[in-house]
Design a protein around this motif. Structure first.
Motif, PDB file in Angstrom:
ATOM      1  N   THR A 221      13.199 -16.349 -20.455  1.00 40.72           N
ATOM      2  CA  THR A 221      14.532 -16.685 -19.942  1.00 40.72           C
ATOM      3  C   THR A 221      14.775 -16.011 -18.603  1.00 40.72           C
ATOM      4  O   THR A 221      15.285 -16.633 -17.665  1.00 40.72           O
ATOM      5  CB  THR A 221      15.617 -16.257 -20.963  1.00 40.72           C
ATOM      6  N   SER A 222      14.391 -14.749 -18.497  1.00 36.91           N
ATOM      7  CA  SER A 222      14.545 -14.023 -17.230  1.00 36.91           C
ATOM      8  C   SER A 222      13.693 -14.647 -16.131  1.00 36.91           C
ATOM      9  O   SER A 222      14.151 -14.805 -14.996  1.00 36.91           O
ATOM     10  CB  SER A 222      14.146 -12.557 -17.403  1.00 36.91           C
ATOM     11  N   ALA A 223      12.460 -15.007 -16.474  1.00 33.22           N
ATOM     12  CA  ALA A 223      11.565 -15.612 -15.476  1.00 33.22           C
ATOM     13  C   ALA A 223      12.120 -16.943 -14.980  1.00 33.22           C
ATOM     14  O   ALA A 223      12.121 -17.217 -13.770  1.00 33.22           O
ATOM     15  CB  ALA A 223      10.180 -15.807 -16.070  1.00 33.22           C
TER      16      ALA A 223
ATOM     17  N   THR B 274      24.451 -28.634  -4.654  1.00 32.74           N
ATOM     18  CA  THR B 274      23.132 -28.429  -5.267  1.00 32.74           C
ATOM     19  C   THR B 274      22.725 -26.961  -5.323  1.00 32.74           C
ATOM     20  O   THR B 274      22.405 -26.442  -6.391  1.00 32.74           O
ATOM     21  CB  THR B 274      22.060 -29.218  -4.488  1.00 32.74           C
ATOM     22  N   GLY B 275      22.719 -26.287  -4.202  1.00 37.36           N
ATOM     23  CA  GLY B 275      22.287 -24.892  -4.147  1.00 37.36           C
ATOM     24  C   GLY B 275      23.115 -23.963  -5.017  1.00 37.36           C
ATOM     25  O   GLY B 275      22.558 -23.203  -5.823  1.00 37.36           O
ATOM     26  N   PRO B 276      24.447 -24.002  -4.874  1.00 41.22           N
ATOM     27  CA  PRO B 276      25.260 -23.120  -5.714  1.00 41.22           C
ATOM     28  C   PRO B 276      25.089 -23.388  -7.207  1.00 41.22           C
ATOM     29  O   PRO B 276      25.049 -22.446  -8.012  1.00 41.22           O
ATOM     30  CB  PRO B 276      26.694 -23.425  -5.272  1.00 41.22           C
ATOM     31  N   THR B 277      24.953 -24.640  -7.598  1.00 36.41           N
ATOM     32  CA  THR B 277      24.816 -24.973  -9.016  1.00 36.41           C
ATOM     33  C   THR B 277      23.494 -24.462  -9.587  1.00 36.41           C
ATOM     34  O   THR B 277      23.461 -23.862 -10.672  1.00 36.41           O
ATOM     35  CB  THR B 277      24.933 -26.495  -9.229  1.00 36.41           C
ATOM     36  N   VAL B 278      22.407 -24.669  -8.869  1.00 38.39           N
ATOM     37  CA  VAL B 278      21.094 -24.201  -9.336  1.00 38.39           C
ATOM     38  C   VAL B 278      21.059 -22.674  -9.351  1.00 38.39           C
ATOM     39  O   VAL B 278      20.557 -22.062 -10.300  1.00 38.39           O
ATOM     40  CB  VAL B 278      19.962 -24.782  -8.465  1.00 38.39           C
ATOM     41  N   THR B 279      21.607 -22.038  -8.331  1.00 41.94           N
ATOM     42  CA  THR B 279      21.625 -20.577  -8.275  1.00 41.94           C
ATOM     43  C   THR B 279      22.483 -20.001  -9.398  1.00 41.94           C
ATOM     44  O   THR B 279      22.109 -19.003 -10.029  1.00 41.94           O
ATOM     45  CB  THR B 279      22.134 -20.091  -6.909  1.00 41.94           C
ATOM     46  N   LEU B 280      23.616 -20.630  -9.678  1.00 43.73           N
ATOM     47  CA  LEU B 280      24.472 -20.173 -10.775  1.00 43.73           C
ATOM     48  C   LEU B 280      23.763 -20.308 -12.122  1.00 43.73           C
ATOM     49  O   LEU B 280      23.807 -19.400 -12.950  1.00 43.73           O
ATOM     50  CB  LEU B 280      25.784 -20.949 -10.782  1.00 43.73           C
ATOM     51  N   THR B 281      23.084 -21.417 -12.330  1.00 40.08           N
ATOM     52  CA  THR B 281      22.330 -21.614 -13.568  1.00 40.08           C
ATOM     53  C   THR B 281      21.257 -20.538 -13.718  1.00 40.08           C
ATOM     54  O   THR B 281      21.092 -19.947 -14.795  1.00 40.08           O
ATOM     55  CB  THR B 281      21.683 -23.012 -13.593  1.00 40.08           C
ATOM     56  N   GLY B 282      20.545 -20.268 -12.642  1.00 37.33           N
ATOM     57  CA  GLY B 282      19.527 -19.216 -12.673  1.00 37.33           C
ATOM     58  C   GLY B 282      20.129 -17.844 -12.929  1.00 37.33           C
ATOM     59  O   GLY B 282      19.557 -17.035 -13.673  1.00 37.33           O
ATOM     60  N   SER B 283      21.287 -17.585 -12.349  1.00 37.59           N
ATOM     61  CA  SER B 283      21.953 -16.292 -12.547  1.00 37.59           C
ATOM     62  C   SER B 283      22.332 -16.089 -14.010  1.00 37.59           C
ATOM     63  O   SER B 283      22.154 -15.006 -14.563  1.00 37.59           O
ATOM     64  CB  SER B 283      23.207 -16.194 -11.671  1.00 37.59           C
ATOM     65  N   VAL B 284      22.844 -17.136 -14.634  1.00 36.20           N
ATOM     66  CA  VAL B 284      23.227 -17.049 -16.049  1.00 36.20           C
ATOM     67  C   VAL B 284      21.990 -16.816 -16.917  1.00 36.20           C
ATOM     68  O   VAL B 284      21.986 -15.939 -17.793  1.00 36.20           O
ATOM     69  CB  VAL B 284      23.995 -18.314 -16.494  1.00 36.20           C
TER      70      VAL B 284
ATOM     71  N   GLY C  43      18.624 -13.164 -20.182  1.00 36.62           N
ATOM     72  CA  GLY C  43      17.322 -12.567 -20.474  1.00 36.62           C
ATOM     73  C   GLY C  43      17.325 -11.061 -20.274  1.00 36.62           C
ATOM     74  O   GLY C  43      16.798 -10.307 -21.098  1.00 36.62           O
ATOM     75  N   ALA C  44      17.939 -10.600 -19.185  1.00 36.58           N
ATOM     76  CA  ALA C  44      18.000  -9.162 -18.917  1.00 36.58           C
ATOM     77  C   ALA C  44      18.830  -8.441 -19.975  1.00 36.58           C
ATOM     78  O   ALA C  44      18.469  -7.344 -20.415  1.00 36.58           O
ATOM     79  CB  ALA C  44      18.583  -8.922 -17.527  1.00 36.58           C
ATOM     80  N   THR C  45      19.909  -9.060 -20.404  1.00 36.24           N
ATOM     81  CA  THR C  45      20.737  -8.464 -21.453  1.00 36.24           C
ATOM     82  C   THR C  45      19.947  -8.333 -22.749  1.00 36.24           C
ATOM     83  O   THR C  45      20.048  -7.321 -23.451  1.00 36.24           O
ATOM     84  CB  THR C  45      22.009  -9.302 -21.676  1.00 36.24           C
ATOM     85  N   GLY C  46      19.154  -9.348 -23.060  1.00 34.52           N
ATOM     86  CA  GLY C  46      18.305  -9.283 -24.251  1.00 34.52           C
ATOM     87  C   GLY C  46      17.338  -8.121 -24.200  1.00 34.52           C
ATOM     88  O   GLY C  46      17.074  -7.466 -25.215  1.00 34.52           O
ATOM     89  N   VAL C  47      16.803  -7.828 -23.025  1.00 36.52           N
ATOM     90  CA  VAL C  47      15.891  -6.694 -22.871  1.00 36.52           C
ATOM     91  C   VAL C  47      16.654  -5.375 -23.031  1.00 36.52           C
ATOM     92  O   VAL C  47      16.196  -4.447 -23.692  1.00 36.52           O
ATOM     93  CB  VAL C  47      15.180  -6.727 -21.492  1.00 36.52           C
ATOM     94  N   LEU C  48      17.839  -5.304 -22.444  1.00 37.94           N
ATOM     95  CA  LEU C  48      18.596  -4.055 -22.460  1.00 37.94           C
ATOM     96  C   LEU C  48      19.178  -3.704 -23.826  1.00 37.94           C
ATOM     97  O   LEU C  48      19.298  -2.530 -24.162  1.00 37.94           O
ATOM     98  CB  LEU C  48      19.714  -4.111 -21.417  1.00 37.94           C
ATOM     99  N   VAL C  49      19.539  -4.700 -24.627  1.00 35.56           N
ATOM    100  CA  VAL C  49      20.151  -4.395 -25.927  1.00 35.56           C
ATOM    101  C   VAL C  49      19.116  -4.230 -27.036  1.00 35.56           C
ATOM    102  O   VAL C  49      19.441  -3.714 -28.095  1.00 35.56           O
ATOM    103  CB  VAL C  49      21.187  -5.473 -26.353  1.00 35.56           C
TER     104      VAL C  49
END
Length: 160
Positions: free
Chosen positions: A18-20, A125-135, A140-146
């Motif tokens: 998910t993070s990747a 296009t750019g903001p939508t794809v970047t937002l999806t990637g950010s989420v 994924g990062a939260t899953g690693v941290l918890v």
């Protein structure tokens, strides 16, 4: 007979995947269309170059944000390298910070997307794809941290 592994053992792979996917979409999204001027579309980096060339942001707090935005690809690369060296929590922390910055800017831009009739505005296009990637990256990062560190659950069980 083959048995599926428990979800707990798959969690590290799921969070890493998910993070990747999130990192790829964040970086890809910054190179997609972010602004429109007539029939010309510009990615986020070209748009920042125009803003800086026209001195719209000089001497404002927005200058810092634009400088941080220019570091997205290097920060994402460092996060991947740190993860590859086994420092998963450090990489997740770095990725969380990156996701918050890119997600905030992307959601503001996505809200401001102008309709097809405007000749000057934000492209979607750019903001939508970047937002999806950010989420995805933040999830994924939260899953690693918890997730408890390997062996930590066993130690906790012995102490009680």
């Amino acid at each position: 007979m083959w048995q599926a592994p428990p979800v707990r053992s798959l969690l590290p792979r799921i969070t890493a995947g998910t993070s990747a996917a999130g990192i790829v979409l964040i970086v890809l999204g910054t190179f997609l269309d972010w602004t429109r001027s007539g029939s010309v579309y510009r990615d986020s980096y070209q748009s920042i170059g125009v803003l800086k060339a026209l001195d719209f942001v000089e001497g404002t707090a927005l200058t810092v944000l634009l400088d941080v935005w220019m570091a997205i690809v290097p920060v994402a690369t460092v996060a991947v390298i740190v993860y590859a060296f086994g420092l998963r929590r450090n990489a997740a922390g770095l990725l969380s910070a990156l996701s918050v910055v890119t997600g905030t800017v992307s959601v503001v831009a996505a809200i401001r997307v102008s309709g097809g009739e405007a000749s000057l505005g934000i492209a979607g296009t750019g903001p939508t794809v970047t937002l999806t990637g950010s989420v995805l990256a933040l999830l994924g990062a939260t899953g690693v941290l918890v997730r408890p560190r390997p062996g930590e659950a066993a130690r906790v069980g012995r102490q009680t």
